[in-house]
Scaffold this motif. Structure first.
Motif, PDB file in Angstrom:
ATOM      1  N   GLU A 138      14.833 -22.192   0.151  1.00 41.99           N
ATOM      2  CA  GLU A 138      14.021 -21.825   1.384  1.00 41.99           C
ATOM      3  C   GLU A 138      14.465 -20.471   2.316  1.00 41.99           C
ATOM      4  O   GLU A 138      15.632 -20.755   2.631  1.00 41.99           O
ATOM      5  CB  GLU A 138      13.595 -23.037   2.230  1.00 41.99           C
ATOM      6  N   PRO A 139      13.737 -19.520   2.313  1.00 39.65           N
ATOM      7  CA  PRO A 139      14.181 -18.502   3.159  1.00 39.65           C
ATOM      8  C   PRO A 139      14.655 -18.589   4.550  1.00 39.65           C
ATOM      9  O   PRO A 139      15.837 -17.999   5.124  1.00 39.65           O
ATOM     10  CB  PRO A 139      13.304 -17.414   3.111  1.00 39.65           C
ATOM     11  N   ALA A 140      14.024 -19.811   5.183  1.00 41.06           N
ATOM     12  CA  ALA A 140      14.192 -20.039   6.678  1.00 41.06           C
ATOM     13  C   ALA A 140      15.400 -20.953   6.704  1.00 41.06           C
ATOM     14  O   ALA A 140      15.840 -21.197   7.840  1.00 41.06           O
ATOM     15  CB  ALA A 140      12.967 -20.498   7.177  1.00 41.06           C
ATOM     16  N   ARG A 141      16.079 -21.346   5.721  1.00 38.75           N
ATOM     17  CA  ARG A 141      16.937 -22.603   5.858  1.00 38.75           C
ATOM     18  C   ARG A 141      18.250 -22.316   6.696  1.00 38.75           C
ATOM     19  O   ARG A 141      18.664 -22.785   7.453  1.00 38.75           O
ATOM     20  CB  ARG A 141      17.320 -23.038   4.501  1.00 38.75           C
ATOM     21  N   ALA A 142      18.643 -20.955   6.285  1.00 41.75           N
ATOM     22  CA  ALA A 142      20.071 -20.475   6.946  1.00 41.75           C
ATOM     23  C   ALA A 142      19.669 -20.501   8.615  1.00 41.75           C
ATOM     24  O   ALA A 142      20.546 -21.027   9.030  1.00 41.75           O
ATOM     25  CB  ALA A 142      20.350 -19.163   6.558  1.00 41.75           C
ATOM     26  N   ASP A 143      18.780 -19.938   8.998  1.00 40.55           N
ATOM     27  CA  ASP A 143      18.217 -19.897  10.378  1.00 40.55           C
ATOM     28  C   ASP A 143      18.256 -21.094  10.938  1.00 40.55           C
ATOM     29  O   ASP A 143      18.885 -21.306  12.212  1.00 40.55           O
ATOM     30  CB  ASP A 143      17.196 -19.163  10.809  1.00 40.55           C
ATOM     31  N   VAL A 144      17.357 -21.919  10.361  1.00 39.13           N
ATOM     32  CA  VAL A 144      17.175 -23.310  10.751  1.00 39.13           C
ATOM     33  C   VAL A 144      18.654 -24.132  11.101  1.00 39.13           C
ATOM     34  O   VAL A 144      19.008 -24.899  11.989  1.00 39.13           O
ATOM     35  CB  VAL A 144      16.331 -24.188  10.188  1.00 39.13           C
ATOM     36  N   LEU A 145      19.438 -24.012  10.036  1.00 37.58           N
ATOM     37  CA  LEU A 145      20.702 -24.593   9.917  1.00 37.58           C
ATOM     38  C   LEU A 145      21.769 -24.159  10.967  1.00 37.58           C
ATOM     39  O   LEU A 145      22.367 -24.841  11.588  1.00 37.58           O
ATOM     40  CB  LEU A 145      21.452 -24.554   8.486  1.00 37.58           C
ATOM     41  N   TYR A 146      21.721 -22.726  11.094  1.00 40.64           N
ATOM     42  CA  TYR A 146      22.618 -22.168  12.038  1.00 40.64           C
ATOM     43  C   TYR A 146      22.059 -22.844  13.503  1.00 40.64           C
ATOM     44  O   TYR A 146      23.141 -23.048  14.295  1.00 40.64           O
ATOM     45  CB  TYR A 146      22.285 -20.515  11.905  1.00 40.64           C
ATOM     46  N   ARG A 147      20.803 -22.662  13.961  1.00 38.70           N
ATOM     47  CA  ARG A 147      20.421 -23.230  15.292  1.00 38.70           C
ATOM     48  C   ARG A 147      20.837 -24.693  15.497  1.00 38.70           C
ATOM     49  O   ARG A 147      21.129 -25.095  16.352  1.00 38.70           O
ATOM     50  CB  ARG A 147      19.122 -22.911  15.297  1.00 38.70           C
ATOM     51  N   MET A 206      29.023 -21.794  11.002  1.00 41.36           N
ATOM     52  CA  MET A 206      27.953 -20.943  11.395  1.00 41.36           C
ATOM     53  C   MET A 206      28.496 -19.401  11.176  1.00 41.36           C
ATOM     54  O   MET A 206      27.611 -18.593  10.928  1.00 41.36           O
ATOM     55  CB  MET A 206      28.063 -21.070  13.273  1.00 41.36           C
ATOM     56  N   VAL A 207      29.787 -19.269  11.312  1.00 41.63           N
ATOM     57  CA  VAL A 207      30.342 -18.148  10.869  1.00 41.63           C
ATOM     58  C   VAL A 207      29.964 -17.646   9.581  1.00 41.63           C
ATOM     59  O   VAL A 207      29.670 -16.441   8.862  1.00 41.63           O
ATOM     60  CB  VAL A 207      31.814 -17.942  11.369  1.00 41.63           C
ATOM     61  N   ASP A 208      30.223 -18.659   8.530  1.00 38.48           N
ATOM     62  CA  ASP A 208      30.020 -18.738   7.208  1.00 38.48           C
ATOM     63  C   ASP A 208      28.641 -18.181   7.149  1.00 38.48           C
ATOM     64  O   ASP A 208      28.290 -17.248   5.987  1.00 38.48           O
ATOM     65  CB  ASP A 208      30.297 -19.888   6.394  1.00 38.48           C
ATOM     66  N   ILE A 209      27.836 -19.018   7.890  1.00 36.23           N
ATOM     67  CA  ILE A 209      26.346 -18.564   7.640  1.00 36.23           C
ATOM     68  C   ILE A 209      25.935 -17.126   8.000  1.00 36.23           C
ATOM     69  O   ILE A 209      25.133 -16.187   7.185  1.00 36.23           O
ATOM     70  CB  ILE A 209      25.315 -19.690   8.436  1.00 36.23           C
ATOM     71  N   GLY A 210      26.567 -16.681   9.189  1.00 38.48           N
ATOM     72  CA  GLY A 210      26.464 -15.620   9.618  1.00 38.48           C
ATOM     73  C   GLY A 210      26.905 -14.228   8.690  1.00 38.48           C
ATOM     74  O   GLY A 210      26.235 -13.181   8.672  1.00 38.48           O
ATOM     75  N   ARG A 211      28.091 -14.487   8.023  1.00 36.99           N
ATOM     76  CA  ARG A 211      28.504 -13.456   7.181  1.00 36.99           C
ATOM     77  C   ARG A 211      27.557 -13.188   6.068  1.00 36.99           C
ATOM     78  O   ARG A 211      27.334 -12.038   5.649  1.00 36.99           O
ATOM     79  CB  ARG A 211      29.987 -13.874   6.669  1.00 36.99           C
ATOM     80  N   LYS A 252      26.849 -13.185  13.108  1.00 33.51           N
ATOM     81  CA  LYS A 252      26.642 -14.075  14.113  1.00 33.51           C
ATOM     82  C   LYS A 252      27.794 -15.169  14.194  1.00 33.51           C
ATOM     83  O   LYS A 252      28.244 -15.432  13.130  1.00 33.51           O
ATOM     84  CB  LYS A 252      25.478 -14.795  13.973  1.00 33.51           C
ATOM     85  N   GLY A 253      28.161 -15.646  15.479  1.00 31.11           N
ATOM     86  CA  GLY A 253      29.014 -16.774  15.350  1.00 31.11           C
ATOM     87  C   GLY A 253      30.279 -16.403  15.775  1.00 31.11           C
ATOM     88  O   GLY A 253      31.148 -17.340  15.963  1.00 31.11           O
ATOM     89  N   LEU A 254      30.772 -15.417  15.636  1.00 28.58           N
ATOM     90  CA  LEU A 254      32.270 -14.634  15.846  1.00 28.58           C
ATOM     91  C   LEU A 254      32.574 -15.033  17.131  1.00 28.58           C
ATOM     92  O   LEU A 254      33.815 -15.548  17.458  1.00 28.58           O
ATOM     93  CB  LEU A 254      32.279 -13.322  15.403  1.00 28.58           C
TER      94      LEU A 254
END
Length: 430
Positions: free
Chosen positions: A75-84, A109-114, A126-128
């Motif tokens: 799902e394309p939105a998964r990363a943003d939803v999980l980050y929040r 969060m940093v792993d998702i941001g990278r 994001k998240g650094l």
């Protein structure tokens, strides 16, 4: 059907009813309803209407993370939803003193941001910033400095953006300073000063430029660059003289005062002691970026510090040789910590803090009379701090008086060769 009716009903539904409905529907339509359930759980955990957290805010946040993880990886939105969801949950964990678990979530969060930065080509991850703050809070200053250096390398070429770059630079300086990397700290501080100078020339805040100059001079002194510090102080004197004559051209709500508070924290850092129950927060980072646990440690230390100062005062009166210098130091720590604590907590901040700054100057004058050699620098340092406090309170005449007196005690009353308005870049080259 009942769950769908709750969501489709025209009447107002409660956050709890919404969560219950999405829990049911997520079982039959996970792709559509799992992201909606995550957001509903976050809304339930914090009532924006009352400004109060739900009693089960942490449990709801942890459920939101678990739900976000269960979203299909395709799902394309998964990363943003999980980050929040991770971001909300780590704040709750820090708030209840479970910082180690919160730091693990910040790392995720940093792993998702990278991964997102690599896909999008955006240089800033994001998240650094949150990751660096968590590392500093754990005393891992060298790692925090590396993370902030990575962040600044990504955002600095983009230039200023609503003042956010200045706060990132402050966090970077704090991390480098706490890591003991003096040359990099001074270079980073000069970047901040140059940026504030350019902003002031572009009809932005002159006060922020003043605070940056004074903070830079203080940092130069800390690292044994007294000659350069004197040049920078004279540049600050020129700017403060102009401010006392014309006033600040722009007042941006509480922005300038918060900027002052973050830089003031550097003033107390070298004479402060780490909290007994753990590392201190970054020495010059804005308190808004501290963890809830670090804020509690600061707040909880004030009462004990007051008692320590009160207990030491009569001993200093009886035996100034043994106790007066320590009383001056301890009172200065109390003043700085109190200013950092109260700056964003009351609109009567200046009235709350004025007597502490005045008492600190009074104690430093006693030390100066008792021991002129040791007292001169202590009095100058505390006068400069009170000068910046007066400037933050928009009392620019008293601010200038204090600053001029401080320069006299430092033996810097005469203009330095080359003129008082020499730029910071020239001072650095010298």
């Amino acid at each position: 059907m009942r769950a769908r009716n709750v969501l489709l009903a025209s009447g107002r539904r409660t956050p709890r009813e919404e969560v219950d409905a999405y829990r049911v529907l997520a079982q039959v339509g996970p792709a559509a309803y799992l992201p909606l359930l995550v957001r509903a759980l976050q809304r339930l955990s914090y009532d924006t209407g009352s400004g109060r957290k739900h009693a089960s805010a942490l449990a709801l946040s942890e459920e939101a993370v678990a739900v976000a993880r269960s979203i299909d990886a395709a799902e394309p939105a998964r990363a943003d939803v999980l980050y929040r969801a991770l971001d909300a949950c780590q704040r709750e964990l820090y708030d209840v003193g479970r910082g180690a678990e919160g730091l693990v979530m910040r790392a995720e969060m940093v792993d998702i941001g990278r991964a997102q930065a690599e896909l999008s080509g955006v240089p800033a991850v994001k998240g650094l910033r949150e990751w660096a703050a968590g590392l500093s809070d754990e005393g891992r200053y060298a790692e925090a400095a590396d993370v902030m250096t990575e962040l600044i390398a990504a955002v600095l070429p983009e230039g200023t953006c609503g003042g956010t770059l200045a706060w990132s630079l402050l966090d970077w300086i704090a991390a480098l300073h706490d890591a003991g990397r003096s040359a990099e700290t001074l270079a980073a501080f000069e970047t901040l000063v140059s940026m504030e100078a350019d902003a002031a020339n572009d009809r932005s805040s002159m006060l922020c430029h003043l605070y940056a100059l004074i903070g830079y001079a203080r940092m130069l002194d800390t690292h044994g660059r007294g000659g350069r510090a004197s040049l920078v102080r004279h540049e600050a004197l020129t700017l403060l003289t102009r401010l006392a004559d014309t006033g600040e051209r722009n007042i941006w709500s509480s922005y300038q005062t918060s900027f002052w508070g973050a830089l003031l924290a550097f003033s107390g850092a070298e004479r402060d002691r780490p909290a007994p129950d753990g590392p201190r927060p970054p020495s010059g980072a804005a308190p808004t970026h501290w963890s809830a646990d670090a804020k509690r440690r600061l707040s909880g230390s004030l009462h004990a510090l007051h008692e320590e100062v009160d207990a030491l005062a009569p001993r200093a009166a009886e035996d100034p040789d043994r106790h007066l210098a320590e009383l001056v130091r301890l009172h200065h720590v109390l003043t700085v910590r109190s200013a950092v604590h109260w700056e964003r907590r009351t609109h009567q901040f200046t009235e709350h803090m004025r007597s502490l700054f005045d008492d600190g100057v009074g104690l430093a004058r006693r030390l100066y009379r008792h021991d002129p050699a040791e007292g001169a620098r202590a009095l100058a340092r505390i006068l400069i701090d009170r000068s910046t406090f007066h400037a933050a309170a928009r009392d620019l005449g008293p601010a200038l008086d204090d600053f001029r007196e401080a320069l006299r005690h430092l033996g810097e009353a005469r203009p330095v060769p080359g003129g008082a308005d020499r730029s910071v870049r020239q001072a650095h080259a010298t």
